[in-house]
Scaffold this active site. Structure first.
Site, PDB file in Angstrom:
ATOM      1  N   ALA A  72      10.293  55.202  38.080  1.00 14.00           N
ATOM      2  CA  ALA A  72       9.296  55.881  37.242  1.00 14.00           C
ATOM      3  C   ALA A  72       8.828  57.176  37.873  1.00 14.00           C
ATOM      4  CB  ALA A  72       8.103  54.956  37.035  1.00 14.00           C
ATOM      5  N   GLY A  73       8.425  58.109  37.028  1.00 12.36           N
ATOM      6  CA  GLY A  73       7.773  59.326  37.492  1.00 12.36           C
ATOM      7  C   GLY A  73       8.618  60.575  37.348  1.00 12.36           C
ATOM      8  N   THR A  96       4.945  57.177  34.432  1.00 14.67           N
ATOM      9  CA  THR A  96       3.869  56.399  33.847  1.00 14.67           C
ATOM     10  C   THR A  96       3.296  57.108  32.616  1.00 14.67           C
ATOM     11  OG1 THR A  96       3.279  55.339  35.925  1.00 14.67           O
ATOM     12  CG2 THR A  96       1.554  55.451  34.278  1.00 14.67           C
ATOM     13  N   ASN A 121       3.374  63.350  46.794  1.00 11.48           N
ATOM     14  CA  ASN A 121       2.883  63.728  45.461  1.00 11.48           C
ATOM     15  C   ASN A 121       1.529  63.124  45.165  1.00 11.48           C
ATOM     16  OD1 ASN A 121       2.807  61.933  42.790  1.00 11.48           O
ATOM     17  ND2 ASN A 121       4.280  60.970  44.206  1.00 11.48           N
ATOM     18  N   MET A 123       0.468  63.612  41.663  1.00 12.61           N
ATOM     19  CA  MET A 123       0.547  64.092  40.284  1.00 12.61           C
ATOM     20  C   MET A 123      -0.650  63.591  39.469  1.00 12.61           C
ATOM     21  SD  MET A 123       3.346  65.809  40.454  1.00 12.61           S
ATOM     22  CE  MET A 123       3.688  66.230  38.760  1.00 12.61           C
ATOM     23  N   GLY A 124      -1.021  62.332  39.657  1.00 11.03           N
ATOM     24  CA  GLY A 124      -2.198  61.802  38.950  1.00 11.03           C
ATOM     25  C   GLY A 124      -1.938  61.516  37.481  1.00 11.03           C
ATOM     26  N   PHE A 125      -0.761  60.974  37.187  1.00 10.99           N
ATOM     27  CA  PHE A 125      -0.413  60.566  35.799  1.00 10.99           C
ATOM     28  C   PHE A 125      -0.571  61.710  34.798  1.00 10.99           C
ATOM     29  CE2 PHE A 125      -1.716  55.790  36.451  1.00 10.99           C
ATOM     30  CZ  PHE A 125      -0.638  55.636  37.302  1.00 10.99           C
ATOM     31  N   ASN A 149       6.899  52.369  31.808  1.00  9.99           N
ATOM     32  CA  ASN A 149       5.889  52.174  32.852  1.00  9.99           C
ATOM     33  C   ASN A 149       4.553  52.692  32.305  1.00  9.99           C
ATOM     34  OD1 ASN A 149       4.202  53.091  35.121  1.00  9.99           O
ATOM     35  ND2 ASN A 149       5.915  52.501  36.436  1.00  9.99           N
ATOM     36  N   SER A 185      -0.245  53.170  41.822  1.00  6.37           N
ATOM     37  CA  SER A 185      -0.248  54.595  42.158  1.00  6.37           C
ATOM     38  C   SER A 185      -1.481  54.889  43.001  1.00  6.37           C
ATOM     39  CB  SER A 185      -0.301  55.449  40.889  1.00  6.37           C
ATOM     40  OG  SER A 185      -0.630  56.778  41.255  1.00  6.37           O
ATOM     41  N   ASN A 187      -2.792  57.745  43.234  1.00 10.68           N
ATOM     42  CA  ASN A 187      -3.361  59.019  42.785  1.00 10.68           C
ATOM     43  C   ASN A 187      -4.313  58.917  41.604  1.00 10.68           C
ATOM     44  OD1 ASN A 187      -1.824  60.388  44.777  1.00 10.68           O
ATOM     45  ND2 ASN A 187      -0.017  60.139  43.464  1.00 10.68           N
ATOM     46  N   THR A 188      -4.612  57.697  41.175  1.00 12.11           N
ATOM     47  CA  THR A 188      -5.648  57.489  40.160  1.00 12.11           C
ATOM     48  C   THR A 188      -6.722  56.664  40.848  1.00 12.11           C
ATOM     49  OG1 THR A 188      -4.139  57.620  38.290  1.00 12.11           O
ATOM     50  CG2 THR A 188      -6.169  56.369  37.939  1.00 12.11           C
ATOM     51  N   LYS A 224       4.333  46.554  39.201  1.00 13.55           N
ATOM     52  CA  LYS A 224       4.775  47.421  40.315  1.00 13.55           C
ATOM     53  C   LYS A 224       3.702  47.478  41.398  1.00 13.55           C
ATOM     54  CE  LYS A 224       6.787  51.927  41.317  1.00 13.55           C
ATOM     55  NZ  LYS A 224       7.361  53.146  40.757  1.00 13.55           N
ATOM     56  N   THR A 252       8.747  49.169  46.018  1.00 14.65           N
ATOM     57  CA  THR A 252       7.353  49.543  46.032  1.00 14.65           C
ATOM     58  C   THR A 252       7.130  50.922  45.408  1.00 14.65           C
ATOM     59  OG1 THR A 252       7.399  50.772  48.142  1.00 14.65           O
ATOM     60  CG2 THR A 252       7.032  48.402  48.259  1.00 14.65           C
ATOM     61  N   ASN A 253       5.842  51.242  45.232  1.00 10.42           N
ATOM     62  CA  ASN A 253       5.398  52.591  44.889  1.00 10.42           C
ATOM     63  C   ASN A 253       5.324  53.434  46.181  1.00 10.42           C
ATOM     64  OD1 ASN A 253       4.121  54.736  43.394  1.00 10.42           O
ATOM     65  ND2 ASN A 253       3.370  53.179  41.981  1.00 10.42           N
TER      66      ASN A 253
HETATM   67  C1  LIG Z   1       6.795  63.169  42.183  1.00 10.04           C
HETATM   68  C2  LIG Z   1       6.699  61.689  42.005  1.00 10.04           C
HETATM   69  C3  LIG Z   1       6.051  61.152  40.898  1.00 10.04           C
HETATM   70  C4  LIG Z   1       5.969  59.771  40.723  1.00 10.04           C
HETATM   71  N1  LIG Z   1       5.351  59.277  39.614  1.00 10.04           N
HETATM   72  C5  LIG Z   1       5.289  57.935  39.419  1.00 10.04           C
HETATM   73  C6  LIG Z   1       4.706  57.403  38.254  1.00 10.04           C
HETATM   74  O1  LIG Z   1       4.248  58.127  37.365  1.00 10.04           O
HETATM   75  N2  LIG Z   1       4.656  56.052  38.133  1.00 10.04           N
HETATM   76  C7  LIG Z   1       5.162  55.200  39.081  1.00 10.04           C
HETATM   77  O2  LIG Z   1       5.111  53.976  38.903  1.00 10.04           O
HETATM   78  N3  LIG Z   1       5.766  55.685  40.185  1.00 10.04           N
HETATM   79  C8  LIG Z   1       5.839  57.024  40.369  1.00 10.04           C
HETATM   80  N4  LIG Z   1       6.432  57.512  41.497  1.00 10.04           N
HETATM   81  C9  LIG Z   1       6.931  56.569  42.523  1.00 10.04           C
HETATM   82  C10 LIG Z   1       8.411  56.246  42.355  1.00 10.04           C
HETATM   83  O3  LIG Z   1       8.671  55.608  41.140  1.00 10.04           O
HETATM   84  C11 LIG Z   1       8.883  55.332  43.506  1.00 10.04           C
HETATM   85  O4  LIG Z   1       8.177  54.115  43.438  1.00 10.04           O
HETATM   86  C12 LIG Z   1       8.651  55.960  44.880  1.00 10.04           C
HETATM   87  O5  LIG Z   1       8.944  57.339  44.846  1.00 10.04           O
HETATM   88  C13 LIG Z   1       9.512  55.285  45.959  1.00 10.04           C
HETATM   89  O6  LIG Z   1      10.882  55.453  45.696  1.00 10.04           O
HETATM   90  P1  LIG Z   1      11.775  56.595  46.432  1.00 10.04           P
HETATM   91  O7  LIG Z   1      11.508  56.485  47.896  1.00 10.04           O
HETATM   92  O8  LIG Z   1      13.178  56.289  46.014  1.00 10.04           O
HETATM   93  O9  LIG Z   1      11.303  57.904  45.879  1.00 10.04           O
HETATM   94  C14 LIG Z   1       6.541  58.894  41.688  1.00 10.04           C
HETATM   95  C15 LIG Z   1       7.212  59.434  42.796  1.00 10.04           C
HETATM   96  C16 LIG Z   1       7.314  60.803  42.958  1.00 10.04           C
HETATM   97  C17 LIG Z   1       8.040  61.354  44.153  1.00 10.04           C
END
Ligand SMILES: Cc1cc2nc3c(=O)[nH]c(=O)nc-3n(C[C@H](O)[C@H](O)[C@H](O)COP(=O)(O)O)c2cc1C
Length: 348
Positions: A72-73, A96, A121, A123-125, A149, A185, A187-188, A224, A252-253
């Site tokens: 996601a994201g 999300t 990041n 981003m904050g949804f 998500n 997350s 960021n919220t 998640k 994980t997140n």
């Molecule tokens: C820029 C950015 C935005 C993300 N936005 C979301 C999000 O909106 N919702 C969410 O569940 N995870 C979000 N994630 C987390 C990813 O889905 C993932 O859980 C996390 O990056 C770990 O995986 P990775 O090491 O392969 O990046 C975001 C990650 C990044 C880098």
């Protein structure tokens, strides 16, 4: 080395001169053009190579062409689903998505550390809102599993979070194959507190009630989780999830732990401020959490591994640990679209 991997070796230095969100915008604009060109997606599919039929698997009643998915994201608004499918992903988690549109945090809110394969990041949804995304999902391609998500709006207090998850669920669930509840997350403000058993139990009960009302019982729900939970907290949370009747977990997140950054880069990262870290350095934490969870759940609870997976070996290791599916995000930014086929090929 595939054409796409080689091409990205040339493209990356140019893209990385841009701010991450600008580069994201350029890549998405290119993706949209490609989707609109007659035959564009077919050409990409031929260039990328498709997953071997031996990678197909059934998880949670859904048929995946490969266990490799996009986390996601990256495609929060479900804009490039045909492109992800053409690159060889078996599934994509959009979002999300929040019930009502919201801009997310002020920019800049995303930073790369290329020397360490890390992203920070906050981003904050940023979300177009559930109604817009649900309408776009009506044109989704066939043969690709799509997860939705969902999260809550920033202004919604924790006490009424369930109403936000329900509102987003009502829009998104009818258009996707599975739902992921993002309660992790960083960021919220306050979102991660929804992981606490006393908050999580009523949230899951409430959402399962909505699922029954909508006669969507056959559609799996995943929760998640964050990588920053102490094991005793994690155990209690996993117990609640396993007993609740939802089908699975994603771990994980991103992490709040700045200790995964090298000494050399730490000052820079601290200067950037708040946010969650993802990428290579998250792998060990995510793996520890994954192993702890997998020791505690029965095989009928589905598990998606995410966090720091950056090649076929990482993906294989997660599957060998007992994960049903794997997701990537940061590695795709650093290694480019050819990575999908490289991981698929390695999994064969
Ligand atoms: C820029 C950015 C935005 C993300 N936005 C979301 C999000 O909106 N919702 C969410 O569940 N995870 C979000 N994630 C987390 C990813 O889905 C993932 O859980 C996390 O990056 C770990 O995986 P990775 O090491 O392969 O990046 C975001 C990650 C990044 C880098």
């Amino acid at each position: 080395m595939s054409f796409l991997l080689k091409a990205y070796d040339h493209l990356r230095p140019v893209l990385f001169t841009l701010q991450p969100e600008t580069a994201h915008g350029v890549a998405f604009a290119a993706g949209r053009v490609l989707q609109q060109c007659p035959g564009g997606v077919k050409v990409l599919e031929a260039m990328a190579g498709q997953p071997s039929p031996s990678l197909a698997r059934k998880v949670g009643g859904l048929s995946f062409a490969t266990p490799l998915g996009l986390a996601a994201g990256l495609d929060k608004g479900a804009e490039l689903l045909p492109v992800w499918k053409a690159l060889g992903f078996g599934f994509v988690e959009i979002g999300t998505v929040t019930p009502r549109p919201q801009p997310g945090n002020p920019k800049p809110r995303c930073f790369r550390i290329p020397s360490e394969g890390l992203i920070l990041n906050r981003m904050g949804f940023n979300s177009e809102g559930a109604e817009v995304v649900a309408k776009r999902l009506k044109r989704r391609p066939k043969g690709l599993v799509v997860g939705g998500n969902i999260g809550k709006n920033k202004v919604t207090p924790e006490e009424t979070a369930l109403e936000d998850y329900r509102a987003a669920y009502r829009w998104i669930a009818p258009e996707v194959d599975y739902i992921a509840l993002n309660i992790s997350s960083p960021n919220t403000p306050g979102l991660r507190r929804l992981q606490a058993p006393e908050a999580l139990k009523p949230l899951l009960e409430g959402l399962l009630h909505t699922r029954r009302e909508m006669a969507l019982e056959a559609q799996p729900i995943f929760v998640k989780l964050a990588p920053d939970l102490a094991f005793d907290e994690l155990d209690a949370i996993v117990e609640v999830i396993a007993a609740s009747g939802v089908e699975g977990l994603i771990a994980t997140n991103t992490t709040l732990d700045r200790g995964i950054v090298s000494e050399a880069q730490r000052k820079q990262v601290l200067a950037w401020g708040d946010g969650g870290l993802s990428g290579v350095g998250l792998k060990a934490k995510a793996q520890a959490v994954r192993r702890r969870i997998l020791e505690r759940i029965s095989s009928d609870v589905c598990f998606m591994a995410c966090g720091g997976l950056s090649d076929g070996l990482d993906a294989r290791e997660a599957l060998d640990d007992g994960a049903d599916l794997v997701q990537i995000y940061s590695a795709l930014i650093f290694q480019g679209p050819g990575l999908v086929n490289a991981i698929n090929a390695r999994l064969v």
